[in-house]
Scaffold this motif. Structure first.
Motif, PDB file in Angstrom:
ATOM      1  N   ASN A  29      -4.723   5.158   3.011  1.00 20.41           N
ATOM      2  CA  ASN A  29      -4.154   3.971   3.205  1.00 20.41           C
ATOM      3  C   ASN A  29      -3.457   3.911   4.365  1.00 20.41           C
ATOM      4  O   ASN A  29      -3.049   2.848   4.935  1.00 20.41           O
ATOM      5  CB  ASN A  29      -3.110   3.357   2.168  1.00 20.41           C
ATOM      6  N   LEU A  79       0.790  -1.134  -0.161  1.00 23.08           N
ATOM      7  CA  LEU A  79      -0.013  -0.141   0.078  1.00 23.08           C
ATOM      8  C   LEU A  79       1.003   1.170  -0.336  1.00 23.08           C
ATOM      9  O   LEU A  79       1.883   1.271   0.956  1.00 23.08           O
ATOM     10  CB  LEU A  79      -1.045   0.072   1.298  1.00 23.08           C
ATOM     11  N   SER A 139      -6.322  -0.051   8.776  1.00 26.57           N
ATOM     12  CA  SER A 139      -5.871   0.452   7.595  1.00 26.57           C
ATOM     13  C   SER A 139      -6.516  -0.620   6.616  1.00 26.57           C
ATOM     14  O   SER A 139      -7.127  -1.866   7.151  1.00 26.57           O
ATOM     15  CB  SER A 139      -4.425   0.399   7.382  1.00 26.57           C
ATOM     16  N   SER A 157       2.135  -1.716   4.353  1.00 29.35           N
ATOM     17  CA  SER A 157       1.547  -0.456   3.940  1.00 29.35           C
ATOM     18  C   SER A 157       2.595   0.654   4.156  1.00 29.35           C
ATOM     19  O   SER A 157       3.080   0.625   5.472  1.00 29.35           O
ATOM     20  CB  SER A 157       0.290  -0.089   4.711  1.00 29.35           C
TER      21      SER A 157
END
Lengths: 616, 251
Positions: free
Chosen positions: A237, A231, A294, A315
């Motif tokens: 995000n 991500l 998230s 992420s």
């Protein structure tokens, strides 16, 4: 003819014995007793006849002198006869020599063979010397001739004689020259050394990269694939708020310090620095925790299944809103750290990594002077960089990492105009990037009251939907397409919008419908030279939609615009889906059921779009 | 040994106009030789000025003359961790203390605030060294005996061991001390800073594109790896360095 002694001289010879099978001569026992073998003509002629037969057979005329050692015509005759007639050889000592095929005798043929062997190779240092030489005898005529050191290297080589002093070349000498156009013979060693020197010269010779690429690619085919979902980007995000779901499948892994970079050691000190190795040294089962929710868990909820038994999720999204920020410094290095480490770790755990990027652009804005064109340009550069990192980390030069992109909803710091600008830029990036995937708008999932951030369950649902896109891509090789208008025509007050897929009206969600309600319908808005014209009714006809306007537009064709999911939000925030930019138009398909909220079905809804008209 | 035969090879360039395979004169781009160039963004692209190519070194090989008026840049393929092998020939035009920058990687204007490859001259010593993005960790440097010498210099920064490494022969690997001053950040062990790395800025000031009066350099090759191959694949590194030395006439 020959005498049988026993029969020729009965009583006057010794009987047959092993030594004399036909008898032998004997002396008298007592003088005058008549028992001795008589010396008569038959006995002497038997010997003369044999001797003269030798001479006759060998064609030798007696010399008239008695034979003696060193001058024996009988011996000459025997030697001659041994050459002419078959020489019997005992089977115990070898095969019989049966004479020669050309009718010559053995000696003649031995002489000829010897002459040929001693011919050998006759060597000259220059061709001039060879050209002046005539073979001395028949043996030399059959020899091979060699010129070794002529300054004209094309004349060096091996020759055979034709006539007089004329010769014809048979083969080149091996001269050690490897170059274009040179026809001289070259030894294997020279070729080997030359190739080694060239290998050194072209240590980076690109021509050999292709088989290397193939070998690297083939290496990747022998283990099951594992999606590595990274991500990227901005705070839609980023982990945020309270946790709606913490744990997903244990077969979805994250880096040891957490699935989100905000969990890492360095974050509290300076979020734009890069991670420490200890944060990415190994993987553990994915769980979200203290730094908030998230989309990671949502991705983990749905990414497994079919041929996918393992996945990796991480992420590196940060709180920065601009592409220039996420492109630089530690944030960029974190992309490298995540992608490389997750690929290495997936390989070490027996999987072939397949990197996929997902970028929400939740708070994309026009800060730092970012225009649509600038945003587009920066986006292309940034995501191409990410794809480059992915192929290098995967060691697969043929792989183009899919990049899934969505648009901002309602930026909390900028207005609807900027939202539409950013949506166009991001859509352009998705369409122009190799393997870009336009995810479209994300108004179907619960938002916080700022209309910018998803609610905790919204994060998870969004992740689940992204996982579905990845599943289709990796398992079914099906690239999802966003629902969008591809053509709009105007006839009087009738507008026909053509979509790229079959559409239906879906009233289960009211997104966008309370914004500009006086003019809009189902999320459509019509503008004539910047002024709204109300839409009275809509008729859904497969992939086309007929909109009937309250009045016929008066502006030029180029001044006409049809929008969908592009409303301007009111200043006052009212909690609930109705306040979000959106539409009631979606693809006519089954959609997918959410796991965290199994009452909700997710669909491909019409993306935020403004399209010009053409007259018909 | 070819560079791409070493695992984790990510980017390579020959700074020569001898072949279209090395340099696209129309696009002013040195083509990536690692096999990852299909996306079109793994090349070393000239951003300012026009490249000048000179023959240099014992074998008079063709290379990119760097005088400060030209610079190119590329996506740093090993921004967080990895190895770079350079072949460069350089001479000092001035005595005293000189510190020039062959590479600058980072967003800052000045080389001293970025990762860099620095060539310096002081107290009669001629030195090449690499510095991390945060200007904290220095790869062991290498002294060159005299001007006009070609050097094959391999250096790496390792996030795992928190050390920097270098070698010029593939046999003896020098290493820095373990960097522990900022253990929570990987920045201090990273080579790349910003999006791209700049090649050919001698002054260390990215706004200063005047020709250098202090030093001349001819850059021949660069090879980037995402692993610290000075630890993981040293035997192959030696073979590659040997081949590079033979071709460029490095004793």
């Amino acid at each position: 003819m020959a005498l049988d002694i026993t029969n020729s001289f009965p009583g006057k010879s010794t009987s047959a014995s092993t030594n004399y099978p036909y008898g032998s001569a004997r002396n008298v026992t007592v003088s005058g007793d008549g028992t001795g073998t008589p010396f008569v003509a038959d006995l002497v002629n038997d010997i003369f006849g044999m001797q003269q037969s030798f001479l006759s057979a060998a064609g030798i005329t007696p010399s008239g002198n008695p034979d003696k050692v060193g001058a024996s015509q009988y011996l000459d005759a025997l030697q001659f006869l041994m050459n002419v007639y078959p020489l019997a050889v005992s089977q115990n000592t070898g095969a019989a020599l049966m004479g020669t095929s050309d009718g010559g005798n053995v000696q003649q043929n031995l002489d000829a063979l010897s002459a040929g062997q001693i011919g050998g190779v006759i060597v000259f240092t220059t061709f001039t010397l060879l050209d002046a030489y005539a073979p001395a005898n028949a043996s030399e005529q059959r020899s091979s001739f060699k010129v070794t050191n002529d300054t004209d290297t094309s004349k060096n080589g091996y020759y055979h004689w034709i006539s007089g002093t004329a010769y014809e070349k048979d083969a080149e000498l091996a001269n050690g020259i490897v170059e274009d156009g040179n026809v001289d013979a070259t030894s294997g060693n020279v070729v080997f050394n030359y190739s080694v020197s060239k290998q050194s010269q072209y240590v980076s010779n690109f021509t050999d990269v292709e088989p290397y690429r193939q070998s690297q690619s083939n290496k990747n085919k022998f283990s099951p694939i594992a999606p590595v979902v990274i991500l990227l980007g901005q705070s839609l995000n980023a982990a945020r708020g309270t946790i709606a779901q913490s744990v997903a499948s244990p077969n979805v892994k994250m880096l040891v310090a957490g699935c989100h970079v905000s969990s890492f050691d360095f974050w509290s000190a300076n979020p734009i620095k890069s991670t420490n190795y200890t944060n990415v040294a190994s993987t553990i089962s994915l769980t979200e925790g203290g730094d908030g929710q998230s989309p990671c868990v949502g991705i983990a909820n749905k990414i497994l299944g079919a041929n996918i038994e393992r996945a990796y999720v991480g992420s590196v999204a940060v709180g920065a809103r601009t592409l220039s920020t996420i492109s630089t410094d530690g944030i960029k290095k974190n992309v490298y750290a995540f992608v490389h480490r997750l690929c290495e770790l997936s390989r070490s755990e027996g999987y072939t990594p397949k990197v996929i990027f997902y970028s929400a652009h939740g708070e994309a804005d026009a800060f730092a002077g970012t225009t649509e064109q600038d945003y587009f340009t920066r986006g292309i550069e940034y995501y191409k960089m990410c794809q480059l990192v992915a192929m290098q980390a995967m060691r697969d030069a043929d792989y183009r990492a899919p990049v899934i992109l969505s648009y901002p909803m309602q930026n909390s710091t900028t207005g609807a105009t900027d939202n539409r600008t950013m949506a166009r830029a991001i859509s352009g990036v998705a369409k122009n990037l190799v393997n870009g995937i336009d995810f479209g708008s994300i108004y179907q999932w619960p938002m916080e009251s700022d209309r910018t951030h998803p609610a905790p369950t919204g994060y998870v649902q969004r992740g689940e939907y992204v996982a579905g896109i990845i599943q289709k891509l990796l398992v079914n090789n099906f690239k999802s397409t966003v629902l969008e208008m591809i053509d709009v025509t105007l006839t009087g007050a009738n507008v026909v919008a053509i979509f790229n897929d079959e559409v239906v009206q879906d009233l289960t969600m009211d997104a966008g419908t309370n914004l500009n309600t006086g003019f809009a319908l189902d999320g459509f808005e019509y503008l004539d030279n910047g002024s709204f014209i109300a839409i009275d009714s809509i008729d859904y006809r497969g992939s086309s939609v007929l909109l009937t306007l309250a009045s016929a537009p008066t502006g030029t064709t180029s001044q006409q615009q049809l929008r969908i999911a592009s409303q301007t939000t009111t200043a006052t925030l009212v909690v609930g889906l109705d306040n979000n930019i959106g539409s009631q138009v979606r693809k006519n398909n089954a959609g997918s059921r959410s796991i965290i909220n199994n009452t909700q079905q997710s669909y491909d809804w019409a993306k935020t779009q403004t399209i010009g008209l053409r007259a018909i | 040994m070819k560079a791409f035969e070493i695992d984790s090879y990510a980017q390579g360039a020959r700074f020569s106009d001898e072949s279209d395979f090395f340099y696209d004169s129309t696009a002013k781009s040195f083509k990536d030789l690692s096999g990852y160039s299909d996306l079109g963004n793994n090349n070393v692209d000239v951003k300012e000025g026009s490249p000048v190519f000179n023959n240099a070194g014992v074998n008079a090989r063709r290379g990119l003359f760097i005088d400060g008026t030209m610079y190119a840049d590329f996506f740093t393929p090993n921004a967080w961790n990895g190895t770079i092998i350079l072949v460069v020939n350089y001479s000092y035009l001035a005595g005293g203390t000189v510190g020039d920058f062959l590479y600058i990687s980072g967003d800052a204007t000045l080389g001293s605030s970025n990762a860099s490859v620095v060539m310096s001259h002081f107290s009669g010593n001629r030195i090449i060294r690499a510095v991390t993005a945060a200007s904290q960790v220095v790869a062991p440097d290498y002294s060159i005996r005299e001007d006009g010498t070609t050097v094959v210099y391999a250096f790496s920064f390792d996030q795992n061991t928190r050390r920097a490494y270098s070698t010029t022969d593939g046999i003896t690997v020098s290493q820095s001390s373990e960097y522990t001053a900022n253990a929570i950040s990987g920045d201090f062990l990273a080579w790349g800073g910003g999006v791209r790395t700049r090649v050919g800025n001698l002054s260390g000031d990215t706004t200063n594109n005047a020709a250098s009066t202090k030093m001349e350099a001819v850059l021949f090759e660069q090879h980037c790896f995402t692993d610290n191959i000075l630890l993981t694949d040293l035997a192959k590194v030696k073979l590659l360095i040997d081949d590079l030395k033979e071709y460029y006439g490095v004793s």
